[in-house]
Design a protein around this motif. Structure first.
Motif, mmCIF file in Angstrom:
data_model
loop_
_atom_site.group_PDB
_atom_site.id
_atom_site.type_symbol
_atom_site.label_atom_id
_atom_site.label_comp_id
_atom_site.label_asym_id
_atom_site.label_seq_id
_atom_site.Cartn_x
_atom_site.Cartn_y
_atom_site.Cartn_z
ATOM 1 N N UNK A 26 47.863 33.391 39.062
ATOM 2 C CA UNK A 26 46.571 33.045 39.389
ATOM 3 C C UNK A 26 46.327 31.795 39.095
ATOM 4 N N UNK A 27 45.390 31.236 40.188
ATOM 5 C CA UNK A 27 45.189 29.849 39.779
ATOM 6 C C UNK A 27 43.728 29.791 38.840
ATOM 7 N N UNK A 28 43.221 30.989 38.464
ATOM 8 C CA UNK A 28 42.040 31.051 37.539
ATOM 9 C C UNK A 28 42.448 31.871 36.425
ATOM 10 N N UNK A 29 43.407 32.114 35.879
ATOM 11 C CA UNK A 29 43.583 33.047 34.635
ATOM 12 C C UNK A 29 42.816 32.568 33.545
ATOM 13 N N UNK B 177 42.128 45.540 39.554
ATOM 14 C CA UNK B 177 43.568 46.163 39.943
ATOM 15 C C UNK B 177 44.736 45.732 39.352
ATOM 16 N N UNK B 178 44.512 44.410 38.674
ATOM 17 C CA UNK B 178 45.508 43.747 37.989
ATOM 18 C C UNK B 178 45.848 44.530 36.465
ATOM 19 N N UNK C 265 46.304 36.172 44.427
ATOM 20 C CA UNK C 265 46.036 35.779 45.787
ATOM 21 C C UNK C 265 46.128 37.202 46.624
ATOM 22 N N UNK C 266 47.354 37.547 46.467
ATOM 23 C CA UNK C 266 47.623 38.990 47.213
ATOM 24 C C UNK C 266 46.657 40.116 47.236
#
Length: 221
Positions: free
Chosen positions: A119-122, A100-101, A38-39
């Motif tokens: 993350x909510x959508x891993x 970015x991750x 999210x960040x």
């Protein structure tokens, strides 16, 4: 001596389950790098960054605040009930966040004992191949509604609507089982539920127990 790679844990869960509280505790008490999708998602939407102009091109300039940054509330109101538009926005943001991750993991894989990705959508964003295991923070729908009403000022109806739009209870467990059955990896250890229905101390006890199991399996580094 060859340095060991970080052990990568994905942490997910629906809105109001307490993911951030779990991440904060782990960051304070264990040698880990915390990556919050999210960040990063907020970062890539800032003026001058990679998703800023494509989102404006898609949604229009009326989503900008007086400083010409994207107003998150206005943007959310535009896409919340428009599935097609939401998918188009996600198609802009998710690849940028993922890059970015991935870059962050690559730079830090030998610097930390653990890397935690929240993350909510891993699963939906195909992160399982980079994880060693997936934790889901879970709690009852009633508790989630109460938390959202108290912490975000949502009405009960809005909180319930958001929760109902998210994945089913067994989604992540099933996804991990299917992944294990189709991969030849021997370093993915599946799904772990973490229950956050009661006092926060109970959450911390579960987190400590889960980390102890990992420490015993990977040893001192």
């Amino acid at each position: 001596m060859k340095q060991n790679k970080a052990y990568i844990i994905g942490i997910t869960g629906g809105v109001g389950t307490g993911k951030s509280k779990a991440m904060d505790y782990l960051e304070e008490n264990y040698e880990c790098l915390v990556i919050k999708a999210d960040d990063i998602g907020n970062l890539v939407k800032l003026k001058g960054n990679e998703c800023y102009q494509p989102i404006i091109n898609l949604l229009g300039k009326d989503i900008l605040d007086p400083s010409c940054e994207i107003d998150k509330k206005i943007m959310a109101s535009k896409i919340f009930n428009d599935k097609e538009l939401l998918e188009k926005v996600n198609a802009i943001i998710h690849p940028a966040v993922r890059k970015r991750i991935d870059d962050c993991i690559e730079k830090n894989i030998y610097k930390y004992k653990y890397i935690l990705i929240e993350a909510a959508l891993l699963v939906q964003a195909n992160y399982l191949p980079v994880l060693n295991e997936l934790w889901e923070i879970k709690c009852s729908k009633e508790v989630r509604i109460e938390r959202l009403c108290e912490s975000r000022g949502y009405s009960k109806e809005k909180a319930e609507s958001i929760i109902n739009s998210q994945v089913d209870d067994n989604y992540y467990e099933i996804a991990c089982t299917e992944y294990i059955n189709t991969t030849d990896r021997n370093d993915f250890f599946g799904y772990k539920p973490i229950i956050n229905d009661m006092m926060v101390e109970f959450l911390y006890i579960q987190l400590d127990a889960a980390m102890e199991v990992i420490n015993e399996s990977i040893g001192e580094r």
